[in-house]
Design a protein around this motif. Structure first.
Motif, PDB file in Angstrom:
ATOM      1  N   SER A 266       1.020  -1.261   0.030  1.00 18.83           N
ATOM      2  CA  SER A 266       0.080   0.120   0.037  1.00 18.83           C
ATOM      3  C   SER A 266       0.818   1.412   0.138  1.00 18.83           C
ATOM      4  O   SER A 266       2.279   1.045   0.080  1.00 18.83           O
ATOM      5  N   ASP A 267       0.293   2.338   0.059  1.00 18.41           N
ATOM      6  CA  ASP A 267       0.798   3.743  -0.014  1.00 18.41           C
ATOM      7  C   ASP A 267       1.710   3.979   1.259  1.00 18.41           C
ATOM      8  O   ASP A 267       2.986   4.507   0.886  1.00 18.41           O
TER       9      ASP A 267
ATOM     10  N   GLN B 294       9.470  -1.702 -10.147  1.00 16.38           N
ATOM     11  CA  GLN B 294       8.299  -2.247 -10.512  1.00 16.38           C
ATOM     12  C   GLN B 294       7.170  -2.394  -9.539  1.00 16.38           C
ATOM     13  O   GLN B 294       7.183  -3.212  -8.427  1.00 16.38           O
ATOM     14  N   LEU B 295       6.151  -1.529  -9.669  1.00 18.49           N
ATOM     15  CA  LEU B 295       5.181  -1.433  -8.768  1.00 18.49           C
ATOM     16  C   LEU B 295       3.796  -2.319  -9.481  1.00 18.49           C
ATOM     17  O   LEU B 295       2.638  -1.867  -8.859  1.00 18.49           O
ATOM     18  N   ASP B 296       3.799  -2.751 -10.712  1.00 24.85           N
ATOM     19  CA  ASP B 296       2.711  -3.213 -11.309  1.00 24.85           C
ATOM     20  C   ASP B 296       1.799  -4.386 -10.284  1.00 24.85           C
ATOM     21  O   ASP B 296       2.235  -4.815  -9.708  1.00 24.85           O
ATOM     22  N   ASN B 297       0.551  -3.921 -10.709  1.00 23.98           N
ATOM     23  CA  ASN B 297      -0.804  -4.767 -10.090  1.00 23.98           C
ATOM     24  C   ASN B 297      -0.515  -4.830  -8.683  1.00 23.98           C
ATOM     25  O   ASN B 297      -0.474  -5.899  -7.742  1.00 23.98           O
ATOM     26  N   THR B 298      -0.160  -3.574  -7.939  1.00 25.55           N
ATOM     27  CA  THR B 298      -0.202  -3.491  -6.584  1.00 25.55           C
ATOM     28  C   THR B 298      -1.360  -2.614  -6.236  1.00 25.55           C
ATOM     29  O   THR B 298      -2.097  -2.044  -6.717  1.00 25.55           O
ATOM     30  N   MET B 299      -1.355  -2.122  -4.687  1.00 28.54           N
ATOM     31  CA  MET B 299      -2.670  -1.399  -4.149  1.00 28.54           C
ATOM     32  C   MET B 299      -2.147   0.037  -4.253  1.00 28.54           C
ATOM     33  O   MET B 299      -3.071   0.848  -3.327  1.00 28.54           O
ATOM     34  N   ILE B 300      -1.023   0.687  -4.773  1.00 33.48           N
ATOM     35  CA  ILE B 300      -0.769   1.911  -4.677  1.00 33.48           C
ATOM     36  C   ILE B 300      -1.681   2.874  -5.362  1.00 33.48           C
ATOM     37  O   ILE B 300      -2.165   2.557  -6.146  1.00 33.48           O
TER      38      ILE B 300
ATOM     39  N   LYS C 100      -4.465   1.906  -9.364  1.00 31.97           N
ATOM     40  CA  LYS C 100      -5.413   3.047  -9.192  1.00 31.97           C
ATOM     41  C   LYS C 100      -4.688   4.631  -9.501  1.00 31.97           C
ATOM     42  O   LYS C 100      -5.506   5.384  -9.067  1.00 31.97           O
ATOM     43  N   VAL C 101      -3.613   4.620  -9.849  1.00 32.41           N
ATOM     44  CA  VAL C 101      -3.048   5.842 -10.136  1.00 32.41           C
ATOM     45  C   VAL C 101      -3.540   6.787 -11.191  1.00 32.41           C
ATOM     46  O   VAL C 101      -4.015   6.221 -12.364  1.00 32.41           O
ATOM     47  N   THR C 102      -3.805   7.998 -10.997  1.00 33.02           N
ATOM     48  CA  THR C 102      -4.378   8.862 -11.985  1.00 33.02           C
ATOM     49  C   THR C 102      -3.081   9.579 -12.508  1.00 33.02           C
ATOM     50  O   THR C 102      -2.071   9.978 -12.091  1.00 33.02           O
TER      51      THR C 102
ATOM     52  N   GLN D  67      12.730   8.348 -17.470  1.00 29.91           N
ATOM     53  CA  GLN D  67      12.894   7.765 -18.869  1.00 29.91           C
ATOM     54  C   GLN D  67      11.594   7.473 -19.526  1.00 29.91           C
ATOM     55  O   GLN D  67      11.229   7.400 -20.621  1.00 29.91           O
ATOM     56  N   ALA D  68      11.078   6.339 -18.477  1.00 20.95           N
ATOM     57  CA  ALA D  68       9.839   5.678 -19.140  1.00 20.95           C
ATOM     58  C   ALA D  68       8.927   5.510 -17.830  1.00 20.95           C
ATOM     59  O   ALA D  68       9.342   5.196 -16.580  1.00 20.95           O
ATOM     60  N   ILE D  69       7.514   5.566 -18.241  1.00 24.38           N
ATOM     61  CA  ILE D  69       6.596   5.105 -17.270  1.00 24.38           C
ATOM     62  C   ILE D  69       5.413   4.248 -17.898  1.00 24.38           C
ATOM     63  O   ILE D  69       5.048   4.469 -18.926  1.00 24.38           O
ATOM     64  N   TYR D  70       5.289   3.162 -17.364  1.00 25.53           N
ATOM     65  CA  TYR D  70       4.315   2.219 -17.857  1.00 25.53           C
ATOM     66  C   TYR D  70       3.015   2.189 -17.184  1.00 25.53           C
ATOM     67  O   TYR D  70       3.002   1.887 -15.851  1.00 25.53           O
ATOM     68  N   ILE D  71       1.935   2.738 -17.866  1.00 23.95           N
ATOM     69  CA  ILE D  71       0.625   3.158 -17.130  1.00 23.95           C
ATOM     70  C   ILE D  71      -0.527   2.482 -17.910  1.00 23.95           C
ATOM     71  O   ILE D  71      -1.480   3.013 -17.677  1.00 23.95           O
TER      72      ILE D  71
END
Length: 461
Positions: free
Chosen positions: A349-350, A366-372, A395-397, A411-415
């Motif tokens: 979490s956060d 790598q924080l993909d598929n987490t609750m942040i 759930k990032v906006t 350099q890169a953000i995967y969203i």
């Protein structure tokens, strides 16, 4: 006539080596009573070995008159060959007379055979022919090494010389100068051989070297000889281009005129040089504390070096069920070495991101598929070395992403699959002009060459 006799040398030279070594073996065995009968065979072997050694000396002398070999090396080989033939004659006579020194003469003959043979091998294969088999560069046919920037490469040293080395040095080098021609040094290339100059700078078509390269393979004057590795078409084109542009030895490729035909050939020599991954720091770092690493391994956390002989580390929580504050605390002793952190798919979490923000050496996270959420993402503003961030499936906006605008090395953000809407895409692009914003959702087209499973249509009831 002398040239014809000289051509028999390669045929004759192996006979005395084999026969005289057999004679030495027979002599050694004859010392034992049960092999005493070999004494007569020793005498016969010494006789024919002596005859073949004398014939080899004569044919070798006539072959040396061609001038195709290094004078200093040929002199040494000649005198050792004469010494071997002379000793074999003495050994034969002493053996016939049953002289007590016969065995010692035969013993002296053996090292002479090896030295003479080695010098002969050096004449035909080069002085390093025994050791080059252990070299890393030892291959049957050398290829031109990939060039990082072919236009900046020296046209002769980096492009043409490797071709000569691979296909021409075998017959045209310091120790073997077939046709009195050497192609291993610029001055000798320009000098030519016994028939005169082989290259005409600026006029490749009239150069004897090109004419011989382009002869049919079965022609007597074709270069290289038909039993040797042949030049590829591209290599012949490169040599033609080099001669046509002046056969210079000090100019870069970019300084020479390049017809359209030669450009793709030059480009094929260029290969991108492997570099250290950009998200691994160039600075040297000390090795991580062994006790800290041991604690991480006991917890089941995967810790590996990012590259061979590197002290920088990558950490993966793939085998850990749940990540806690205590787990993140275990990373603090190695925060100087930790550059890649993978928390993919973990229920973090956060609140944990505030602790992760202390790991300021991280370049890939790598924080993909987490609750942040956006609130936790604000903590990552402290990761001043962060270059790659994966927040797919969170759930990032857009507001959360905007908080990372000040990161200097990003350099890169995967969203992909976040709460960012299509209407906000242009806003992000304008605020992150130098950052790759990867939205995923790739479409892979089906090609005609792909294997496709065709199923019959379902029957309607």
């Amino acid at each position: 006539m002398t040239e014809l006799i000289g051509r028999f040398h390669p045929l004759l030279v192996h006979l005395p080596i084999g026969i005289l070594l057999i004679a030495a073996l027979f002599q050694l065995l004859a010392f034992k009573p049960k092999y005493a009968a070999l004494h007569a065979a020793t005498s016969i072997a010494l006789f024919w070995g002596m005859i073949s050694a004398i014939l080899s000396c004569i044919s070798g002398y006539f072959l040396s008159l061609s001038g195709d070999y290094d004078d200093e090396l040929i002199d040494r080989h000649t005198w050792f060959a004469i010494a071997t033939a002379s000793i074999s004659l003495i050994a034969y006579l002493f053996n016939r007379w049953e002289n007590e020194f016969a065995k010692w003469v035969i013993l002296l003959m053996v090292p002479l055979i090896f030295v003479t043979g080695h010098l002969g091998g050096s004449l035909t294969h080069g002085s390093d022919y025994l050791t080059k088999g252990f070299s890393k560069d030892s291959v049957i046919e050398k290829a031109i090494k990939p060039i990082a920037d072919v236009q900046e490469a020296n046209a002769y040293a980096d492009i043409i010389r490797p071709i000569f080395e691979s296909k021409c040095y075998g017959c045209h080098n310091k120790s073997k100068k077939k046709g009195k021609l050497r192609l291993d040094e610029p001055e000798f290339i320009l000098k030519g051989g016994k028939d005169g100059k082989v290259i005409n700078p600026g006029n490749a078509d009239e150069s004897d070297l090109m004419k011989r390269l382009l002869l049919p393979r079965n022609e007597e004057h074709h270069m290289p000889p038909k039993e040797k590795p042949q030049l590829k078409d591209n290599e012949i084109e490169l040599i033609h281009w080099w001669i046509a542009t002046g056969a210079t030895f000090d100019k870069k490729a970019k300084e020479l005129e390049q017809p359209e035909k030669i450009k793709p050939i030059l480009l094929s020599l260029q290969k991108e040089v492997k570099k250290i991954p950009p998200d691994v720091p160039q600075a040297i770092v000390e090795k991580a504390d062994d006790k800290a690493l041991q604690k991480l391994k006991q917890r089941g956390i995967v810790v590996l070096p990012v590259a061979q002989n590197s002290n920088y580390l990558t950490v993966n929580f793939v085998t850990v069920d749940s990540v806690t504050e205590k787990d993140i605390a275990l990373l603090l002793p190695i925060k100087k070495q930790l550059v890649w952190l993978n928390l993919s798919g973990k229920k973090i979490s956060d609140t944990l991101l505030a602790s992760i923000a202390q790991l300021t050496s991280i370049t890939r996270l790598q924080l993909d598929n987490t609750m942040i959420t956006d609130r936790g993402l604000a903590s990552l503003r402290l990761l001043i070395n962060l270059q790659y961030l994966n927040i797919v499936g969170t759930k990032v906006t857009t507001n959360g992403i905007m908080q990372l605008k000040g990161l200097p090395k990003l350099q890169a953000i995967y969203i992909y699959k976040t709460f960012i809407t299509a209407s906000e895409w242009s806003t992000l692009k304008s605020n992150f002009p130098n950052v790759t914003l990867d939205t995923g959702g790739y479409y892979v087209p089906i090609l005609e060459t792909d294997t496709t499973v065709v199923k019959p249509p379902e029957k309607k009831n």
